[in-house]
Structures are given as structure tokens and as C-alpha cells.
Design a protein around this motif. Structure first.
Motif, PDB file in Angstrom:
ATOM      1  N   ALA A   1       0.833  -1.203   0.000  1.00  0.00           N
ATOM      2  CA  ALA A   1       0.000   0.000   0.000  1.00  0.00           C
ATOM      3  C   ALA A   1       0.869   1.256   0.000  1.00  0.00           C
ATOM      4  CB  ALA A   1      -0.926  -0.011   1.197  1.00  0.00           C
TER       5      ALA A   1
ATOM      6  N   LEU B   1       2.162   1.992  -3.425  1.00  0.00           N
ATOM      7  CA  LEU B   1       1.162   2.580  -4.315  1.00  0.00           C
ATOM      8  C   LEU B   1       0.892   4.024  -3.939  1.00  0.00           C
ATOM      9  CD1 LEU B   1      -1.680   0.088  -5.135  1.00  0.00           C
ATOM     10  CD2 LEU B   1      -0.351   1.440  -6.699  1.00  0.00           C
ATOM     11  N   ILE B   2       0.868   4.311  -2.634  1.00  0.00           N
ATOM     12  CA  ILE B   2       0.624   5.696  -2.214  1.00  0.00           C
ATOM     13  C   ILE B   2       1.763   6.587  -2.704  1.00  0.00           C
ATOM     14  CG2 ILE B   2       0.487   7.206  -0.202  1.00  0.00           C
ATOM     15  CD1 ILE B   2      -0.988   4.909   1.205  1.00  0.00           C
TER      16      ILE B   2
ATOM     17  N   VAL C   1      -1.842   2.844   7.056  1.00  0.00           N
ATOM     18  CA  VAL C   1      -1.783   1.500   6.490  1.00  0.00           C
ATOM     19  C   VAL C   1      -1.070   0.531   7.424  1.00  0.00           C
ATOM     20  CG1 VAL C   1      -1.854   2.297   4.106  1.00  0.00           C
ATOM     21  CG2 VAL C   1       0.341   1.870   5.171  1.00  0.00           C
TER      22      VAL C   1
ATOM     23  N   LYS D   1      -8.135   6.367  -0.196  1.00  0.00           N
ATOM     24  CA  LYS D   1      -8.891   5.133  -0.386  1.00  0.00           C
ATOM     25  C   LYS D   1      -8.011   3.931  -0.091  1.00  0.00           C
ATOM     26  CE  LYS D   1     -12.474   6.452  -3.556  1.00  0.00           C
ATOM     27  NZ  LYS D   1     -12.869   6.717  -4.900  1.00  0.00           N
ATOM     28  N   LEU D   2      -6.771   3.993  -0.578  1.00  0.00           N
ATOM     29  CA  LEU D   2      -5.839   2.896  -0.317  1.00  0.00           C
ATOM     30  C   LEU D   2      -5.641   2.702   1.174  1.00  0.00           C
ATOM     31  CD1 LEU D   2      -3.076   3.500  -2.948  1.00  0.00           C
ATOM     32  CD2 LEU D   2      -4.011   1.295  -2.364  1.00  0.00           C
TER      33      LEU D   2
ATOM     34  N   LEU E   1      -6.900  -0.567   3.479  1.00  0.00           N
ATOM     35  CA  LEU E   1      -6.005  -1.463   4.198  1.00  0.00           C
ATOM     36  C   LEU E   1      -6.442  -1.670   5.640  1.00  0.00           C
ATOM     37  CD1 LEU E   1      -3.759  -2.618   2.527  1.00  0.00           C
ATOM     38  CD2 LEU E   1      -2.264  -1.790   4.323  1.00  0.00           C
TER      39      LEU E   1
ATOM     40  N   MET F   1      -8.000  -5.257  -3.804  1.00  0.00           N
ATOM     41  CA  MET F   1      -6.706  -4.590  -3.885  1.00  0.00           C
ATOM     42  C   MET F   1      -6.317  -4.392  -5.347  1.00  0.00           C
ATOM     43  SD  MET F   1      -5.230  -3.493  -1.343  1.00  0.00           S
ATOM     44  CE  MET F   1      -4.191  -2.135  -1.783  1.00  0.00           C
TER      45      MET F   1
ATOM     46  N   LEU G   1      -8.414  -1.578  -6.772  1.00  0.00           N
ATOM     47  CA  LEU G   1      -7.960  -0.253  -6.352  1.00  0.00           C
ATOM     48  C   LEU G   1      -6.612   0.081  -6.998  1.00  0.00           C
ATOM     49  CD1 LEU G   1      -8.544   2.185  -4.779  1.00  0.00           C
ATOM     50  CD2 LEU G   1      -7.738   1.105  -2.721  1.00  0.00           C
ATOM     51  N   SER G   2      -5.757  -0.919  -7.162  1.00  0.00           N
ATOM     52  CA  SER G   2      -4.446  -0.638  -7.754  1.00  0.00           C
ATOM     53  C   SER G   2      -4.581  -0.134  -9.183  1.00  0.00           C
ATOM     54  CB  SER G   2      -3.579  -1.896  -7.753  1.00  0.00           C
ATOM     55  OG  SER G   2      -3.588  -2.491  -6.494  1.00  0.00           O
TER      56      SER G   2
ATOM     57  N   VAL H   1      -6.017   3.376  -9.374  1.00  0.00           N
ATOM     58  CA  VAL H   1      -5.057   4.473  -9.185  1.00  0.00           C
ATOM     59  C   VAL H   1      -4.648   5.020 -10.547  1.00  0.00           C
ATOM     60  CG1 VAL H   1      -2.712   5.001  -8.451  1.00  0.00           C
ATOM     61  CG2 VAL H   1      -4.185   3.654  -6.977  1.00  0.00           C
TER      62      VAL H   1
END
Lengths: 486, 526
Positions: free
Chosen positions: A88, A91-92, A129, A255-256, A260, A329, A332-333, A336
Motif C-alpha cells: 500500500a 502505491l501511495i 496502512v 482510499k488505499l 487497508l 486490492m 484499487l491498484s 489508481v
């Protein structure tokens, strides 16, 4: 005493990226305080570049952490560092880097404070996270929230302030609800750590009604961050008024973080809140889709679309199986990239037409073919049609829900699959408004668009747009990460 | 060799479509020739495949199989999606028809003067996705192409269509998308039902597959799995497999189209430019019929058997309702559109019979309707090009001024109303023959369908009489504009007329191809 120190010291080795982030933050604060205002465009670009470099460093740093990580609770169970946290965070950071590129590409003239806020909110999300304890969760969430309120109203124009105030009032209210829920949960279980067996045992001992209400209140804060119903009301205004790169960041990174936390909590909540949670999901999808049908502002439309997507993302969490969580996941990935691509697209189109209104883009694709094609790809991905990764995400989420239903699960899953899919068909109406205006509508007579795009803008748009297709053909690229880390 | 050609069939249009988009502007007048060249090459490939097709082999031929996407589902296993294309007796006629119709569609596109680049790029994209639908042997791949058809169609209707084009395009896309969502539900359910045993061994974890060949064999469904024929669990009070079959029935029925989900069709046809109407009626509707046969009937034979009566009734309703609507139309193109609804009803009727005659008839009907409806829409286009008016009452006595045109119209109209010797007769005759022989539903149903033929004779002959016979007159003093067919129109209409008569006299050209595969399918129903 010595043991405690030792514990903290070993813990510190797990939060190196946060330390690095804080370090960057401190440097930036010093730098900003010594720069004379108003700053020039060049200086503002330097700040953005600083943000970009910090994020790139953080990504590399996070990348180098070994892939096989044993979950290690640190700071007396306040936070944990495990594979999912690593994923996470990566990705952030990627979202942050894209935001900085977006800021640079479109020459936004923000003070260094914007980057300070961006980094600080990223720090908050990193802690979210990792958090396994309500205290760390609350502190980190407030850090994120406060930074976001300021970022949204940074430009100090009327509509920005209005959006900021709405955001603040709504955020403060949901936080209050969440705190109250947490205090009830604390009363019921006697612990604030939500990833230990005592927590779920404590939940099981109490009145299901009370626990259900307390849990839903606790979820309020997370749903607010996820932009899901019934805590979605702020989002269209914020999306419309906020600076595009910042909105783009806020539309995916929190959101990420919230997702989590939900994944961590899901495992320990044995109370049956599937029905009410399922209804919330259906409500998100319905509200988002139906309100979007009437929108004529691209950013506002994306705001409503974000509500609907939050619903789709939550389906996997509701399912709760391994494949369900992986599906969420994955969804959401790829979201992004899709959503950030959509915001870059919005800015590119605006630079040609001068407005975010959909009808101002009439016939634009004739002069601006590449943007038109990418717009089509991104909108198709938001609908969830093949061959884009948006389809893969939806497919995985729905197949996980279907599987649970098949194994004799709650019939709410069947309703969710049915409603979700039908809503996909409805959503094409508003997502296709953009290609409609770009391709089908003719431009008004004697009104030529002036198009001047820098290479950075084009490159950013192309990379994001094509990644959407690439991930359809190579889902392993993300899936192997998720499989290893979750 | 044939394997490579199958892939060429798919990717040549795609590649040339992309190429066209990036051609410099000064080459725009030549783009149509590129498109025609691609269509000709595709037709030649189709003919070659037709030639080398082994008519004695009921199985899939020219199989190309490559592992493609692997969707990981964690502990559940993984879904393996293959690039798997092949031909059999059911898809071969459709592929041949696509080759013919796309060439006709491309040539009739010469009238398009605006935004030619994107127009031909979209047409070529559409070509790829249609061929993909007919060639695909993997449900996921099929669905990919099936969905992908929406995009080019949306823009082709939306940009180059008539006055209400935006409404028609949106209606088209929403209707079709709802249909494909229903199909997607079935795909979700099938996705975790059938395991590819060999692949599972190879990978060491459960590998689910969408391979048509594996899905169509009921023995491959794991005992106790959701879609196993013995599963007794209910979905909304119905057995699971019944619900799945009904979803497929409606999903493909929207595309076919069947009454009451047909309303997008007249709008789309009336607004679409001539060439796109030709492609839409000629080949896109067949994707619905083909998909229903290939997926619903192959995967759910027991349910097809159970619902045969319903399918037949829906078919007959489409036949009669379409014909009655056609009777009431004043717009020639709308009349042709409703006649399409009516004629496609025979496809459902033939499939519902579930015997050799019926299904062969349905396939032939699709093929023949592809050619005849292309002609009918070209005819409507010829008139519209000259006066920009398609109302039947504005024309009288065209025969005296346009003899060649009238000749083509006679073939198309009589072919459509089922005159023996022209292809339409064979399709309808065999569908009806099958339906009369079928034990699953009352003889009343096919008898009513015969009434549909009578009705189609009424509206077609009536139209012909009103427009082509009597004293020459055109409303609004446009008499001088009614010139006879030009060279391009002659080539198009006469070669299609030739094909209609050829296949009418030698129906074996199609039956030879289809009968073995159909026998293999119907053997399960005897």
C-alpha cells in the motif's frame, strides 16, 4: 527500561521510510521559510521537483525492503509492518509521484506549502496502512484529514473555500462519530488494539446490536476516506473545486489507506454486519451512478464516479475471502492509474478549451486526436469494459462475490453481483458523455481550440492511458505483487 | 497455413485500421482503397478457408491455441484465458458471410465524405471484432470481441448517422451492454465451474478454463459444482442452470433481436448511414444468433431442450410482430428494419427445433438474411442518396425510369418473401420443416410462423407495387434525380443478387459445411 528502549529501537528499523519522509518534510519546511514570497514559477517548479524526488526515493527505498516480510508488530502493537503495508505504501508513493508530475506538467504555481501538506498527508497515510491500534489510527487519520482540508482550500477562491469548509465540517463530524464508536468498542472489549484475538473475543461477548452499531460508527471515518455512501456528500464539491492534481491524489491515496485498515479489521470482526454493509455498498453504487447521470462538469462527474467505484472496491472486502481481498486490492491498484489518468486528461482538455464543462469540449478530438483516443480508453476503463484493466478489476471482484454465493453464502452477494453489473451498463451513459462531446459533437462555428501541450503532459497522459491497457493483458504484473505481499 | 490465415483474418483489419489513423492527411482520398483492399484480402482468405474446410469433420478445424492471460484468484486457483481460435461447420458460414458483407459494406461506404480516416478505422476495428466473435473458442475471448463491437458501432452511428443519431447510438449501446452484462453473469458462473485438468497438473494449482470444447462437455463439470446438471439449488426459485440459460437467451436475444427487446434496432438502422446498416443487419445480428447457438445451446443442452417451446414462441412472436410492424411503416428503411426482426425470428424457431433440419435451417437463414438484408438496405440507400427522402408514398412507377434498379429490387424482395430459387426460401423452409418435426412444442407455433411469410409477402409486394409500378412520379418535383444505378451500385447489388440466387439454387454450398457439426450437436437431443 532497557527492554523498552530496545523495543523502540528495533521498531525504528521498520519505519525507515517514514523517517525519510519526515526528514524530507523538515528540509522542505526550512527551505520554504527562507524563500521570499510571492514565489516565481521557477521556484514553485523546484518545490514540485523536490516532492517528486522525495517520492521517487521513497518508492525505491520501499522497493528494496525484502519481499518476504514476517508481520512484525512494533511500538507495543501500535503499528505493524507487513507485506500489505509495504504494497500500500508503494502505491501511495506512486500516486504521490504522479501528483507531483501532474503539478509540474501543468505548471501549477503553488507555494512550497502545498508540497509540505502533500508529504505530511502521505506520512499520515503511511501510518494508517500500518496501524493496528485505534490510537495510531486516529492520530494518523486526523493528520491526513487536516492536510487535505487545507490542500483543497489552498487557492483561497470562493468555491475552494466553500468546498474546503464542507469537507472540514463533514470530516469533523465523521471523525466525531468514529471516535464515539471507538469508545464504545473500547468499553465493550477493553482493548484499543483491533488485530488481536482479545478484540474479537470481546466483540463476541457483547450484545450484537450494540457491537453492530459501534462498528458501523467506527467505520464512518473509513467510509468517509473511501468516499462511500452515506459519507460521500462532500466529494462532488471537493472534486469540482479543488486543484486537479490534489483532487487526483485525494481520490486514490486515502482510499488505499482506508481499504487497508478495513482489510486488517475484517479478519477480526466476526460479528455479522454483512447485510448492512452490503446495503451500504449498493447505496454507494446507486447514488454514485445515478447522480452522475446529470453532471456536465468533468471533475464533478469523476467525483460521483468515485462514489460508485468505492462501492465496487468494497465488494471484495465484504466477501472477505483471500480472493475477495486480493480482488479489491487489484481493483484499487488499477483504479489508481485509471483515475489519475482521468484527472490528467481533465487538465489537458481544459488547457485546450478553458473549462471543465463537458460541452466545452465539443469536437475537440478532431484537432487533438491523441487526447481523444486516451479519453476513450480511460472512459472505457472506468465503465469496466474489456480490453482495459478496469474490466479485469470488476471481473475479479464479481467472481469472488459469486464464488462465495455459490458456496452457499448470503444471498446479498447475488444482489450485489446483479446490481453491480446492471449499474455498469447504466454508467456507460455518463462515462460516454466525454467521448460523445469529443468525437460526435461538432465544434461550434468559428471556434478554434488552441492546443499547446508540453512533452511532459503528453508523456504522462500516454503512460497512464496505456498502462490501463497493458494491465489488462498482463494482470500478473500486479497480481504477483499482491499474491506475494498479502 | 490455415492457422496463420485465421490470425491474419483477425489482425490484418486491426493493424490497417491503426495504420489509417496515422496516415498523413494528403492521402485521405486513398484511404477507402486501403479499406477495400483489406476487405478483399479478408474475403479471399474466407474463400480459401471455405475451400480447404474438411466437410466430413464435425469437429473444430485449424485450431490455434496459445496460453494468454492468467488471472490469479489466490487460494481458489487461477483462470487461464487462451488465445484460442478455430472454425467448425457452424462458424464457417458466418465467417464467409462476414467476408462478403464487409466487402459490400466497405464499397458502399464510398459516399462517406466527412472524417474518412476515422470512419474507415472504425469499420476495420469492427471487422476485427466481428471476425473475433465467430472465430473465438474461448468464452473470455469471445466476450472480449463481443463487447468490443460496441465501441466502433457507437461512433459509426453517432458520428455519421442521420438526424437523431445521438439518441440512436446511445440506445444501441445501452441495450447491447445490458445484454452483454447478462452474458457476463453466466461467464462469472462458468468461470469457476470447469477445470482444465492438464493445465492444473502442469501448474500445480487448480486452473479454471473458458475453453468452449471443455465447457460444452457436461462431464467436465466437477461433481457438486454450482453448474453441475445435478445441482438442485435454486436461484430466485428456479434451478440454477435454468436461470443461466434464460440470461443467455435474453442477452443474445437483445442482439438478435427478439421481441420485446428489439426496439433499438429500427432506431439504429434508420439513423445509421447505409453502409453501417448493411453491416449491422448483414452480420452484427448474426453474432446474436451464433452466440445463442454456440454458447446457450452447446453449454446448456438440457435447458435448451426444456425451454424449446419458449424459444419457439419468442421466435414466432418476433416473426409476426416484426411483420405487422413492417406493414405499418412509411419509411422504407424502417420497413426493412422491421422485416429484419421478422426474418431473424426464423433463426430462433429453427434453433428451437433442436434437430438437423431446424438448426441447419437457422444457420442457412442467418447466411441468407445476411445477403438479402444487405441488398435491402443498399436499395433503401440508393433511393436516399438520390432524393434524401425515404418515404414510400413519395415514389411511384420507378420501374420505368430505373430498370436495372428494379431488377435488383425484384430479386431482393422476392428473395426476402421466400420465393423458391432464391436463398431466403431455403432458410425459412428448413427452419419450418425442423419446427414441424420437433416434438417439443405444438404444431400451431410453426403454423403461425407460416402466416409470417404471408405477411412478409404482403408488405414487400405492396411496397413494390406502390413504389415501382404505375405512372412515374416523385414527390417534390425530384423526377430528374431518379437516375438508374451507377457502376458501383450495379456491382454491389448484382453480385449480391447473384449470390442470393446461387445459394438459393445450390443450398448445399452451406449445408455441406454445416451438416456434420450440426449432426454432432443434435445427436445429444435424440
Amino acid at each position: 527500561m532497557y527492554q523498552n528502549l530496545q523495543h523502540i529501537l528495533t521498531g525504528t528499523s521498520y519505519i525507515q521510510s517514514e523517517i525519510l519522509l519526515t526528514f524530507a518534510l523538515v528540509i522542505l519546511i526550512f527551505w520554504v521559510s527562507f524563500v521570499k514570497k510571492p514565489i516565481s514559477e521557477k521556484q514553485s517548479n523546484q518545490f514540485h521537483l523536490f516532492g517528486l524526488i522525495s517520492f521517487l526515493l521513497l518508492i525505491t527505498f520501499q522497493w528494496l525492503v525484502p519481499t518476504r516480510i514476517e508481520p512484525s508488530p512494533i511500538f507495543n502493537g501500535l503499528i505493524v509492518f507487513d507485506g500489505s503495508a509495504k504494497y500500500a505504501k508503494m502505491l501511495i508513493f506512486i500516486a504521490g509521484a504522479i501528483t507531483c508530475l501532474h503539478l509540474m506538467a501543468f505548471r501549477y504555481k503553488f507555494d512550497g506549502e502545498m508540497i509540505i501538506l502533500l508529504l505530511a498527508s502521505t506520512l499520515g497515510m503511511c501510518i494508517i496502512v500500518m496501524s493496528t491500534h485505534f490510537l495510531s489510527l486516529i492520530v494518523a487519520m486526523e493528520l491526513v484529514s487536516i492536510c487535505s482540508y487545507v490542500m483543497v482550500s489552498f487557492e483561497k477562491k470562493r468555491q475552494n473555500l466553500e468546498a474546503g469548509i464542507k469537507y472540514l465540517l463533514f470530516g469533523a463530524t465523521t471523525s466525531a462519530i468514529m471516535f464515539y464508536g471507538i469508545s464504545l468498542l473500547y468499553g465493550a472489549t477493553g482493548t484499543l488494539q483491533f488485530t488481536i484475538p482479545e478484540f474479537s473475543a470481546g466483540l463476541a461477548q457483547n450484545q450484537p446490536m450494540l457491537i453492530g452499531i459501534a462498528l458501523l460508527m467506527t467505520l464512518a471515518g473509513l467510509l468517509f476516506k473511501l468516499n462511500a455512501a452515506p459519507f460521500h456528500v462532500w466529494s462532488p464539491d471537493v472534486y469540482q473545486a479543488g486543484p486537479t492534481p490534489i483532487v487526483s491524489f485525494l481520490s486514490v491515496a486515502p482510499k488505499l489507506a482506508a481499504l487497508l485498515v478495513l482489510i486488517r479489521m475484517r479478519e477480526y470482526i466476526k460479528v455479522d454486519i454483512i447485510l448492512i454493509f452490503g446495503i451500504l455498498i449498493l447505496a454507494s453504487i446507486l447514488i454514485g451512478n445515478f447522480a452522475a447521470l446529470w453532471q456536465n462538469n468533468l471533475k464533478r462527474l469523476l467525483g460521483y464516479s468515485g462514489i460508485a467505484h468505492a462501492g465496487f472496491i468494497l465488494i471484495g472486502i465484504l466477501v472477505g475471502t483471500e480472493s475477495g481481498i486480493h480482488a479489491s486490492m487489484f481493483y484499487l491498484s488499477v483504479y489508481v492509474f485509471i483515475n489519475m489518468g482521468a484527472f490528467v486528461l481533465a487538465d489537458i482538455l481544459k488547457s485546450a478549451s478553458g473549462s471543465y464543462e463537458l460541452d466545452s469540449f465539443s469536437g475537440l478530438s478532431k484537432q487533438f486526436k491523441s487526447a481523444g483516443i486516451i479519453a476513450l480508453i480511460i472512459m472505457v476503463a472506468l465503465v469496466g469494459l474489456p480490453p482495459t484493466s478496469g474490466f479485469t478489476g470488476k471481473f475479479l471482484v464479481f467472481i469472488s462475490a459469486w464464488d462465495v454465493y455459490e458456496q452457499g453464502g448470503n444471498s446479498i452477494f447475488l444482489w450485489i453481483v446483479g446490481f453491480g453489473l446492471i449499474n455498469t451498463a447504466i454508467s456507460i451513459y455518463y462515462y460516454f458523455k466525454l467521448p460523445y462531446f469529443l468525437f460526435v459533437k461538432n465544434k461550434p462555428e468559428g471556434n478554434d481550440y488552441t492546443i499547446h501541450t508540453s512533452w511532459l503532459q503528453t508523456a504522462l497522459l500516454l503512460v497512464l492511458g496505456l498502462s490501463v491497457i497493458y494491465l489488462f493483458f498482463q494482470p500478473q504484473f500486479i497480481q504477483s505483487w499482491i499474491n506475494r505481499l498479502f | 497455413m490455415e492457422q496463420i490465415l485465421l490470425s491474419v483474418l483477425l489482425f490484418l483489419p486491426l493493424a490497417s485500421g491503426a495504420l489509417i489513423l496515422f496516415l498523413p492527411d494528403k492521402l485521405t482520398p486513398n484511404i477507402k482503397w486501403i479499406a477495400v483492399l483489406v476487405a478483399v484480402i479478408n474475403l479471399l482468405i474466407c474463400l480459401f478457408l471455405y475451400h480447404s474446410f474438411d466437410t466430413q469433420n464435425p469437429d473444430y478445424q485449424f485450431i490455434v491455441q496459445k496460453p494468454w492471460i492468467k488471472l490469479d484468484l489466490g487460494s481458489l486457483g487461477l483462470i487461464s484465458i487462451q488465445y484460442l481460435i478455430a472454425l467448425d461447420g457452424i462458424s464457417m458460414p458466418m465467417v464467409l458471410l462476414s467476408g462478403i458483407v464487409f466487402l459490400a459494406g466497405t464499397i458502399s461506404s464510398f459516399g462517406i465524405k466527412e472524417k474518412q480516416k476515422s470512419y474507415y478505422a472504425f469499420v476495420l476495428l469492427l471487422t476485427t471484432s466481428v471476425f473475433g466473435c465467430f472465430l473465438a473458442l474461448d468464452f473470455f475471448l469471445f466476450f472480449l470481441f463481443f463487447e468490443f463491437m460496441l465501441l466502433p458501432m457507437y461512433f459509426l452511428i453517432g458520428i455519421w448517422g442521420g438526424e437523431k443519431r445521438e439518441y440512436a447510438a446511445m440506445k444501441f449501446i445501452i441495450y447491447t451492454l445490458v445484454g452483454s452484462v447478462l452474458i457476463l453473469i453466466v461467464m462469472l458462473a462458468l468461470g469457476l465451474s470447469v477445470e482444465d485438468v492438464n493445465l492444473s497438473k502442469e501448474l500445480g494449482k487448480t486452473a479454471f478454463t473458458f475453453d468452449f470444447r471443455i465447457l460444452a462437455d457436461l462431464k467436465n463439470y466437477a461433481a457438486g459444482s454450482f453448474l453441475h446438471p445435478d445441482n438442485t439449488s435454486l436461484l430466485f426459485g428456479w434451478p440454477v442452470r435454468y436461470v443461466m440459460f434464460i440470461l443467455l437467451f435474453i442477452g443474445f436475444g437483445i442482439k438478435l433481436p427478439m421481441v420485446p427487446f428489439h426496439t433499438w434496432l429500427p432506431d439504429a438502422h434508420v439513423e445509421a448511414p447505409t453502409a453501417i446498416s448493411v453491416v449491422l443487419a448483414g452480420i452484427l445480428l448474426k453474432v446474436g444468433g451464433y452466440g445463442f447457438l454456440r454458447i446457450a445451446v452447446y453449454f446448456f443442452p438440457g435447458e435448451a431442450h426444456h425451454f424449446a417451446g419458449l424459444i419457439a414462441i419468442v421466435g414466432v412472436i418476433s416473426i409476426l410482430y416484426g411483420a405487422l410492424n413492417a406493414l405499418a411503416q412509411e419509411d422504407l428503411k424502417k420497413l426493412v428494419a422491421y422485416s429484419s426482426v421478422s426474418h431473424m425470428g426464423f433463426v430462433f424457431l429453427g434453433i428451437a427445433a433442436l434437430n438437423d433440419q431446424g438448426i441447419n435451417g437457422a444457420i442457412f437463414q442467418m447466411f441468407s438474411h445476411g445477403i438479402l438484408s444487405s441488398m435491402l438496405f443498399l436499395i433503401a440507400g440508393v433511393i436516399y442518396d438520390r432524393t434524401h427522402n425515404r418515404y414510400i408514398q413519395n415514389y411511384r412507377g420507378l420501374a420505368s425510369k430505373m430498370p436495372l434498379f428494379t431488377g435488383a429490387v425484384v430479386v431482393a424482395f422476392f428473395g426476402s418473401l421466400g420465393l423458391p430459387g432464391i436463398s431466403g426460401f431455403i432458410g425459412e423452409f428448413f427452419s419450418l420443416l425442423g419446427a414441424f418435426k420437433a416434438p417439443y412444442f405444438s404444431k400451431l407455433i410453426p403454423s403461425l410462423a407460416v402466416l409470417g411469410i404471408v405477411l412478409s409477402a404482403v408488405y414487400l409486394l405492396w411496397t413494390m407495387q406502390k413504389m415501382f409500378f404505375g405512372k412515374f412520379w416523385v414527390n417534390l418535383d425530384k423526377e430528374t434525380e431518379m437516375t438508374d444505378l451507377n457502376f458501383r451500385e450495379q456491382i454491389l447489388l448484382f453480385s449480391l443478387a447473384f449470390l442470393a440466387i446461387l445459394f438459393g439454387i445450390f443450398p448445399n454450398l452451406i449445408f455441406e459445411i454445416s451438416s456434420m457439426s450440426v449432426q454432432l450437436l443434435t445427436a445429444g437431443f435424440q
